[in-house]
Design an enzyme around this catalytic site. Structure first.
Site, PDB file in Angstrom:
ATOM      1  N   GLY A   1       0.816  -1.206   0.000  1.00  0.00           N
ATOM      2  CA  GLY A   1       0.000   0.000   0.000  1.00  0.00           C
ATOM      3  C   GLY A   1       0.850   1.256   0.000  1.00  0.00           C
TER       4      GLY A   1
ATOM      5  N   GLY B   1       2.390   4.850   1.824  1.00  0.00           N
ATOM      6  CA  GLY B   1       2.770   5.529   3.052  1.00  0.00           C
ATOM      7  C   GLY B   1       3.931   4.890   3.776  1.00  0.00           C
TER       8      GLY B   1
ATOM      9  N   GLU C   1      -0.188  -1.137  -6.817  1.00  0.00           N
ATOM     10  CA  GLU C   1      -0.964   0.012  -7.266  1.00  0.00           C
ATOM     11  C   GLU C   1      -0.136   1.264  -7.433  1.00  0.00           C
ATOM     12  OE1 GLU C   1      -5.182  -0.454  -5.076  1.00  0.00           O
ATOM     13  OE2 GLU C   1      -3.421  -0.522  -3.801  1.00  0.00           O
TER      14      GLU C   1
END
Lengths: 509, 509
Positions: B275, B277, B300
């Site tokens: 993901g 961050g 992604e």
């Protein structure tokens, strides 16, 4: 008909297997304590019915003698009282996955004596092959015959059998002579495998075949062949009740609306999946009444209703994981096996429930549920949030991946003491993201393209009239809070309906 | 750098488009009130940055004059303050899907002024094409050029642009001259389509290409071309903090355990998704420290951390939906675009997040979350069960379909006032069926093959020490009830931690 041992060896066409014939009692001795055992069986069809009771007897004897005996059961889906039931009653089930319906096992699971893991039916095989459940020691598999070449002819379900046969160290075969020999050829057997060795699945239409009619087995691993005669234990088919009929009619109305809006192919729809039981049968009956012809099903189970739709031309082609018929329907099936074999394909559940295929061919998924909350989160499994009913089965495979995902339920249960639409689902198996349409006898709630507040309005409208004002009141007060949020809730009340039911026997105040 | 209009027409290589060049203000006049508008943009990259602020100004003018002006925004994923932010601030967003991060929009969503629907990133295109969101009126798409043949060169994300271009009646293009011309060729553009016309997706390895580097557009639908110069607004990359570093180390320890047990290919793992961050970056940094080389990502987003891993050979090939780089990393990318283009493929989100592909190639999914309950149900979106944070994004695509599905979080939030492990998740985006491993700075909880009671024990062990005794106490009392069930809960207390936080500012009593 009770299962019984027979001596007819005509189904064992490969002579090398003849020397392995033994009694169920002898075969049951070959399963070690602590074993992880793969069973055949899917919606009660195609289960081995002789060895498990002997295994249960053995467990009881050992327990009486102060010795341990427990196994882990990995199946296709639900089995039979003579599998889950007798073994649970003998306190011989340490662990169970992925789906069951037996009441003895349910009691063991809900007391915490048996560990149960609820797994998507399409996913179990891959996870077992990847090693997430440990090494499979044994497989106990019903087949309807062994070919000259030593291949296995599957029974009325394939389940995860091809993988269990591949992985297990020891294999016990129950050769069931009661199933029609004409089943040979109806199956499409393949193994999906696991990454990095997976390939695209070549099923582009319901009728596509990608495998073989037979299952492979290493004869050196077969330690026992038990000859049996045992009919699948399938309950009689009940005619739809008014609630189920109304639900079926609303489903048809929804599908007609979609056709009219150009969102579904006219007159042919897309391949249908429908769950098990009365509501599913009522939906199928509604489609027949509405005049549909030549439909396709990509589903898990062919019950009586679907068989008769095939006979009548309403359904032209059905792919399924299991054939689960009452004695009357079995007779009908046998009357013209050649016809039905052209319109039915039996697949392993890795394929019958496969997300890749479901997405590609655009299945319309229709599944029952226990409850949904006003925002469309669905509880398929846990009574009052804690007690396991049966497991999710394939509902998640179809709800997540279906072109349209429909959930069906009567608006109440327990004579109105339980509302099927609640403020907050006490367990969530299918999230708001995977719920497109919810249907009760009061209509359908179309949740597609809607934000939570609009979903709530649609859901409240299909709740039972007794509960609608209560739901509206909860929703209004939740929205009126200082910080209502995307999904308004009153946390201190969200589960109060369930809590009230547990304490008073009704969700009503 | 602020976005600005420019006059350089060199990127518009097809002369037919030159006559459509106009100012952003003029283009903004072409969007009708009530329009459903498809925007480009994914994790803040590849957004049109000039037209939306002009649209917001127009909305404000109209509102001041007592006229309605609101649109529905369908994007790739999160956009930019100059898209969601300005339009939400102008009260011009009636509806939004599928993912956002802007704080103005968040306020509008959580007050109920803007309807927001949270949709799996892989699923939106198919649902829109099927007609579930209505007819798309306009598309506002950033591209980096128009070829001689009138094809569009995508920007730093593709999102759902190919479909928006196909469906929208009117198309406004922002041609952004600041993106490196060497991006041409890095994209793999295709359309998935919908049933019954879907075919198998030919991506069998991360590096497989199935489409074209360009997007098709019907020139007759293009109503405006706006020339812009606008850098993606990407925050500076922070070095991992101790909590993130510990989480990353536990992930590596888990993966090493899986390799040692033969459950993952040695030294190469399987394709990774991580993901966005700090925590995701810390995991990637941990993999680099552990000595991995030649890894693959099917993910992604390429942020700074992943770009440097590609540079260093830790990652050999990355498929992504977006490149989202800070100015320093943009400089590095431009320093050797030829090299990076060989190791990066940019895909539409129908493919970057595609369940069929994720299952086939066996992605290891790693996603952040807000909280998980002791049974492994995960809340990725709703603060205290009601307030929307950003949406699920692609987490469900990877969690459901990944070979291994890992969720990552620090054990507490708000300086310890919130425990990330709770008795009952106040909103559920990912169910127990889709959660395999949960990691905090205190270790990893391996939930695979485990029944709920065993899952609870594993989850409590990775909670913050301040909350462990509270969780253990809840679990013990839940199990001690007369009818504990498969998933023991005390319904009247299940959401009490969240309720307490809302009322007192801490989950601690």
């Amino acid at each position: 008909m009770e299962a019984r041992e027979v001596t007819d060896t005509s189904r064992v066409r490969n002579k090398a297997f003849l020397s392995k014939i033994m009694s169920a009692e002898q075969a049951a001795e070959l399963v070690p304590n602590g074993a992880i055992v793969g069973f055949s069986g899917f919606v009660g069809s195609g289960c081995p019915l002789l060895v498990p009771p002997k295994l249960a007897e053995r467990a009881k004897r050992l327990h009486a003698a102060g010795q341990d005996f427990k196994i882990s059961i990995l199946s296709g889906a639900s089995t039979d009282p003579n599998v889950d039931g007798v073994l649970a009653e003998a306190e011989a089930v340490a662990f169970r996955t992925p789906f069951f319906t037996d009441k003895n096992l349910r009691a063991a699971v809900n007391s915490g004596k048996t560990g149960y893991m609820d797994v998507h039916l399409s996913s179990l095989a891959g996870q077992v092959e990847a090693g997430f459940f440990g090494k499979m020691d044994c497989a106990i598999i019903e087949v309807t015959g062994i070919t000259e070449e030593g291949k296995l002819i599957p029974s009325t379900s394939i389940g995860n059998n091809p993988l269990w046969l591949k992985l297990a160290d020891k294999i016990i075969l129950e050769v069931n002579t009661i199933q029609p020999p004409e089943l040979e050829g109806i199956h499409d057997v393949a193994l999906l495998g696991i990454a990095p060795n997976r390939k695209p699945i070549g099923i582009n239409r319901v009728s596509d075949r990608i495998g073989s009619p037979y299952m492979d087995v290493d004869p050196n691993k077969v330690v026992a062949v038990v000859l049996t005669e045992s009919g699948d234990r399938v309950n009689k088919f009940n005619p739809p009740d008014p609630v189920s009929t109304a639900i079926g009619d609303h489903v048809v109305a929804f599908l007609k609306q979609e056709e009219a809006a150009g969102r579904l192919p006219k007159g042919r729809l897309l391949p249908l999946q429908s769950g098990i039981g009365n509501v599913a049968n009522a939906v199928l009956a509604g489609l027949a009444r509405a005049g549909y012809r030549g439909l396709e099903c990509y589903t898990e189970v062919i019950q009586d209703g679907l068989l008769y739709l095939i006979r009548d031309g309403v359904v032209d082609m059905a792919s399924t994981a299991t054939i689960s018929l009452s004695p009357d329907a079995v007779a009908e099936f046998r009357r013209d096996v050649a016809f039905y074999s052209k319109h039915i394909i039996l697949r392993p559940q890795e394929f019958s429930n496969n997300p890749e295929v479901i997405r590609r061919i655009g299945v319309i998924g229709m599944n029952g549920m226990l409850e949904a909350d006003i925002y469309g989160n669905v509880n398929s499994t846990h009574i009052m949030g804690t007690g396991m009913m049966n497991g999710i089965g394939g509902s998640g495979d179809f709800a997540r991946n279906g072109y349209i995902s429909i959930f069906l339920t009567g608006s109440t249960a327990k004579n109105g003491a339980i509302s099927s639409i609640v403020p907050f689902a006490a367990h969530i198996d299918h999230t708001e993201h995977d719920t497109m349409v919810v249907v009760t006898e009061y209509g359908f709630a179309d949740l597609r393209g809607k934000c939570p507040r609009d979903r709530a309005r649609a859901m409240i409208a299909i709740a039972h009239p007794d509960y609608r004002p209560m739901l509206q009141d909860y929703f209004d007060r939740a929205c009126a809070q200082p910080k209502p949020g995307q999904t308004p809730h009153i946390l201190s009340e969200a589960l109060s309906w369930h809590d009230r039911y547990v304490k008073t026997g009704t969700m009503k105040p």
